[in-house]
Design an enzyme around this catalytic site. Structure first.
Site, PDB file in Angstrom:
ATOM      1  N   ALA A 314     -13.133  34.628 -45.678  1.00 12.39           N
ATOM      2  CA  ALA A 314     -13.980  33.432 -45.718  1.00 12.39           C
ATOM      3  C   ALA A 314     -15.440  33.820 -45.888  1.00 12.39           C
ATOM      4  O   ALA A 314     -15.892  34.827 -45.329  1.00 12.39           O
ATOM      5  CB  ALA A 314     -13.796  32.622 -44.447  1.00 12.39           C
ATOM      6  N   GLY A 316     -19.437  33.852 -45.307  1.00 14.52           N
ATOM      7  CA  GLY A 316     -20.202  33.728 -44.074  1.00 14.52           C
ATOM      8  C   GLY A 316     -20.257  35.042 -43.323  1.00 14.52           C
ATOM      9  O   GLY A 316     -19.634  36.034 -43.707  1.00 14.52           O
ATOM     10  N   PRO A 318     -19.257  37.679 -40.743  1.00 14.91           N
ATOM     11  CA  PRO A 318     -17.993  37.962 -40.045  1.00 14.91           C
ATOM     12  C   PRO A 318     -18.128  37.722 -38.544  1.00 14.91           C
ATOM     13  O   PRO A 318     -19.143  38.075 -37.929  1.00 14.91           O
ATOM     14  CB  PRO A 318     -17.736  39.444 -40.351  1.00 14.91           C
ATOM     15  CG  PRO A 318     -18.499  39.709 -41.601  1.00 14.91           C
ATOM     16  CD  PRO A 318     -19.722  38.842 -41.529  1.00 14.91           C
ATOM     17  N   GLY A 319     -17.090  37.125 -37.954  1.00 14.22           N
ATOM     18  CA  GLY A 319     -17.111  36.851 -36.521  1.00 14.22           C
ATOM     19  C   GLY A 319     -16.800  38.097 -35.704  1.00 14.22           C
ATOM     20  O   GLY A 319     -16.159  39.027 -36.192  1.00 14.22           O
ATOM     21  N   MET A 320     -17.265  38.104 -34.454  1.00 15.11           N
ATOM     22  CA  MET A 320     -17.027  39.236 -33.562  1.00 15.11           C
ATOM     23  C   MET A 320     -15.739  39.066 -32.769  1.00 15.11           C
ATOM     24  O   MET A 320     -15.252  40.002 -32.153  1.00 15.11           O
ATOM     25  CB  MET A 320     -18.212  39.410 -32.619  1.00 15.11           C
ATOM     26  CG  MET A 320     -19.460  39.908 -33.328  1.00 15.11           C
ATOM     27  SD  MET A 320     -20.854  40.158 -32.206  1.00 15.11           S
ATOM     28  CE  MET A 320     -21.546  38.515 -32.158  1.00 15.11           C
ATOM     29  N   LYS A 335      -7.948  31.133 -38.762  1.00 16.27           N
ATOM     30  CA  LYS A 335      -8.634  31.985 -37.794  1.00 16.27           C
ATOM     31  C   LYS A 335      -7.607  32.662 -36.879  1.00 16.27           C
ATOM     32  O   LYS A 335      -6.736  31.987 -36.316  1.00 16.27           O
ATOM     33  CB  LYS A 335      -9.609  31.149 -36.959  1.00 16.27           C
ATOM     34  CG  LYS A 335     -10.638  30.396 -37.799  1.00 16.27           C
ATOM     35  CD  LYS A 335     -11.439  29.388 -36.994  1.00 16.27           C
ATOM     36  CE  LYS A 335     -12.430  30.020 -36.083  1.00 16.27           C
ATOM     37  NZ  LYS A 335     -13.379  29.015 -35.514  1.00 16.27           N
ATOM     38  N   ASP A 370     -11.866  19.788 -35.004  1.00 17.26           N
ATOM     39  CA  ASP A 370     -10.523  19.864 -34.428  1.00 17.26           C
ATOM     40  C   ASP A 370      -9.832  21.121 -34.961  1.00 17.26           C
ATOM     41  O   ASP A 370     -10.052  21.540 -36.102  1.00 17.26           O
ATOM     42  CB  ASP A 370      -9.716  18.623 -34.817  1.00 17.26           C
ATOM     43  CG  ASP A 370      -8.442  18.473 -33.990  1.00 17.26           C
ATOM     44  OD1 ASP A 370      -8.304  19.196 -32.985  1.00 17.26           O
ATOM     45  OD2 ASP A 370      -7.598  17.633 -34.349  1.00 17.26           O
TER      46      ASP A 370
END
Length: 580
Positions: A314, A316, A318-320, A335, A370
């Site tokens: 995705a 953006g 990167p998430g941790m 996710k 949601d």
């Protein structure tokens, strides 16, 4: 046990679920009339967990009755056929199919999750659709006139509470309709009203939903009803704009509470009013989130069968905590919790699961997306871009099973795809930047009113929807606002430096709102817009007051439509015209 008896047992479990669900929902009308907002919040929360409880009860009954828990294929094939027969004229057949799936999937291995044994595809496509007329009532102004007809509609809705000044509200309603829908035939003998029989409740509001049918076509509308500050009810707004109506039914809002005997008919009526909404979105919106989950998965499988786009990482930052990927032509993100978190995240997998569940059970006030939660999702490896497949193996291996040419993800969250706020700002005009930065502040304020502290308020954790609303979507640091300790930054002088006293020491729950600009809004332009629009958010006292409001059970209404739509403004305009 005979196959038909087992089918009846499962259907009895569904019937008990549905009757209890409707009984809980029915309590909302009385709570609304008494302005018992905490009761409405409790009703909303209890409906979410209710489904799983009934499924577990049904599974326990089956286990107690079946002589063997191993799948007897001929028996269960016949059970499904018998169950189908029981659904032939059932008013909630599509929900009963989903309940059957839930029961079967708790009993047996996923290798049996196919159309021989469960309803991967609905069997109702060719069945006669329940008439939408089952859910609405028609009114004909030609019989008794327009104003008496509107009064009759209000009376039939029965809010269990009188209006403050209904005659005045009806005049404002008629003026608003003429102003908003000037192309609709307004002469009383040239129109018909179709009104859903049950009101839609959410938070402190109630909604009448219907359409005007005339020679100029169909005009959908939503009428918002609130409690008047002087007592009694009042019509607060009329919404005829399709975009505004879709926002009211949006994916970032709590589920409506509405009584219905035939959900499929209700969804089809709503779909006629809002054609851009999918059945999955509409089932979710009216509280049948398990059915929404079923409908969504069918949409997902249909997309895979009729497309060739690949799953990719995705866009953006990167998430941790989460590995996030997407499917180019499918408007959602997927996710998965990572095996290992960044050192800056001092918590584990169970905490993340609990925080996502917290948001699921909470009022999302139009500011929190949601999430749809799935187990054991099977994806063909041929549909996964090579670089993503490598990343998945490196970051979420504990959540993966590789079976020949497929990948099985053990636990997965799916959310509506939005443009990350930080990416949106890269290409935004000055005007767009100002709009979304003001809305970023509004989003934070509205979450605080719902007792939600978002935790990590970095711009990358917020998205911009296609309606240009700023919506939060990263829940791994979400906590209750009332659990936090908001402090002003201490002022340090030379005496403190030499005394060895550390006034800056912070406990884990300590938050310094002044640091919002220091760490989040490092861009001077963004900081300037935010400071001008929301200076109070930089003061600990504002957050402390929000905590007090929650503790004192001050429930603020968060309007799901623009303030200028409210009749309070229309009434002022009319008075000013008369005065001049």
């Amino acid at each position: 046990m005979h196959s038909f008896t087992i089918a009846e047992l499962i259907l009895a479990g569904f019937t008990e679920h549905y009757q209890r669900f409707q009984s809980i929902t029915k309590l909302t009308g009385q709570a609304f009339s008494q302005q018992d907002w905490s009761q409405i919040q409790q009703i909303s929360k209890s409906r979410i967990s209710h489904y799983d409880q009934r499924v577990e009860e049904t599974v326990d009954r089956l286990k107690a009755s079946l002589t063997c828990t191993k799948l007897n294929e001929p028996l269960w094939y016949q059970i499904k056929q018998d169950y189908l027969e029981l659904l032939s004229y059932h008013p909630q057949a599509e929900l009963a199919e989903t309940f059957y799936n839930s029961v079967f999937c708790r009993l047996f291995h996923r290798r049996y999750f196919n159309n021989d044994f469960i309803f991967v595809e609905t069997t109702l496509k060719d069945a006669p659709a329940l008439p939408v007329e089952a859910e609405y009532r028609s009114y004909f102004p030609v019989v008794s006139g327009l104003k008496p007809t509107i009064k009759q509609i209000i009376k039939h809705i029965d809010f269990k509470c009188d209006f403050q000044n209904l005659d005045k509200d009806i005049k404002l309603l008629m003026k608003a309709f003429i102003r908003q829908a000037p192309d609709t035939h307004h002469r009383s003998h040239m129109m018909r009203f179709d009104i859903l029989q049950a009101p839609f409740y959410r938070n402190k509001g109630a909604y009448i939903i219907g359409r005007v049918v005339s020679k100029s076509g169909i005009q959908p509308f939503i009428i918002s009803v609130l409690h008047h500050r002087k007592g009694g009810l009042c019509i607060d707004a009329l919404l005829t704009n399709s975009s505004q109506m879709r926002v009211i039914f949006g994916f970032a809002r709590a589920y409506f509470m509405v009584e219905t005997h035939a959900p499929s008919a209700l969804v089809r009526f709503l779909n006629q009013l809002m054609p851009n909404k999918t059945p999955a979105e509409l089932y979710n919106a009216i509280g049948f989130h398990k059915q929404g989950k079923t409908e969504f998965y069918r949409e997902f499988l249909h997309h895979l069968d009729n497309s060739q786009d690949l799953f990719t990482i995705a866009p953006g930052t990167p998430g941790m905590v989460m590995m996030v990927f997407t499917l180019e032509n499918f408007p959602y993100v997927f996710k998965v919790i990572k095996d290992k978190f960044s050192e800056s995240k001092p918590f584990g997998r169970d905490t993340v699961l609990a925080r996502y569940q917290l948001v699921k059970n909470h009022d999302r006030v139009g500011r929190m997306a949601d999430t749809i939660e799935y187990s054991n999702v099977v994806i063909p490896k041929s549909r996964i871009a090579p670089e993503l497949l490598t990343q998945l193996r490196n970051t979420i291996s504990e959540s993966l099973l590789e079976e020949d040419d497929t990948l099985v993800i053990k636990h997965l969250y799916i959310e509506r795809r939005m443009t990350p706020l930080n990416l949106y700002l890269h290409n935004a005009t000055a005007e767009q930047t100002e709009v979304v930065m003001k809305d970023y502040g509004n989003a934070i304020k509205e979450m605080l009113q719902a007792n939600i502290f978002p935790g990590d308020m970095l711009l990358k954790n917020f998205g911009v929807s296609k309606h240009l609303r700023v919506i939060f979507y990263d829940y791994d640091e979400v906590q209750y606002l009332t659990d936090m300790n908001f402090r002003d930054m201490p002022k340090t002088d030379l005496t403190d430096l030499y005394s060895g006293i550390d006034e800056h020491s912070a406990a884990p729950q300590d938050v310094f709102p002044e640091q919002l600009c220091t760490f989040v809004l490092t861009n001077p332009t963004l900081r300037s817009i935010f400071e001008k629009a929301h200076p109070e958010l930089l003061s600990a006292s504002y957050w402390q007051q929000a905590q007090l409001d929650v503790k004192n059970k001050v429930v603020k209404h968060i309007f799901p439509y623009p303030q200028e739509q409210r009749f309070i403004h229309l009434d002022k305009t009319i008075k000013e015209r008369h005065e001049h």
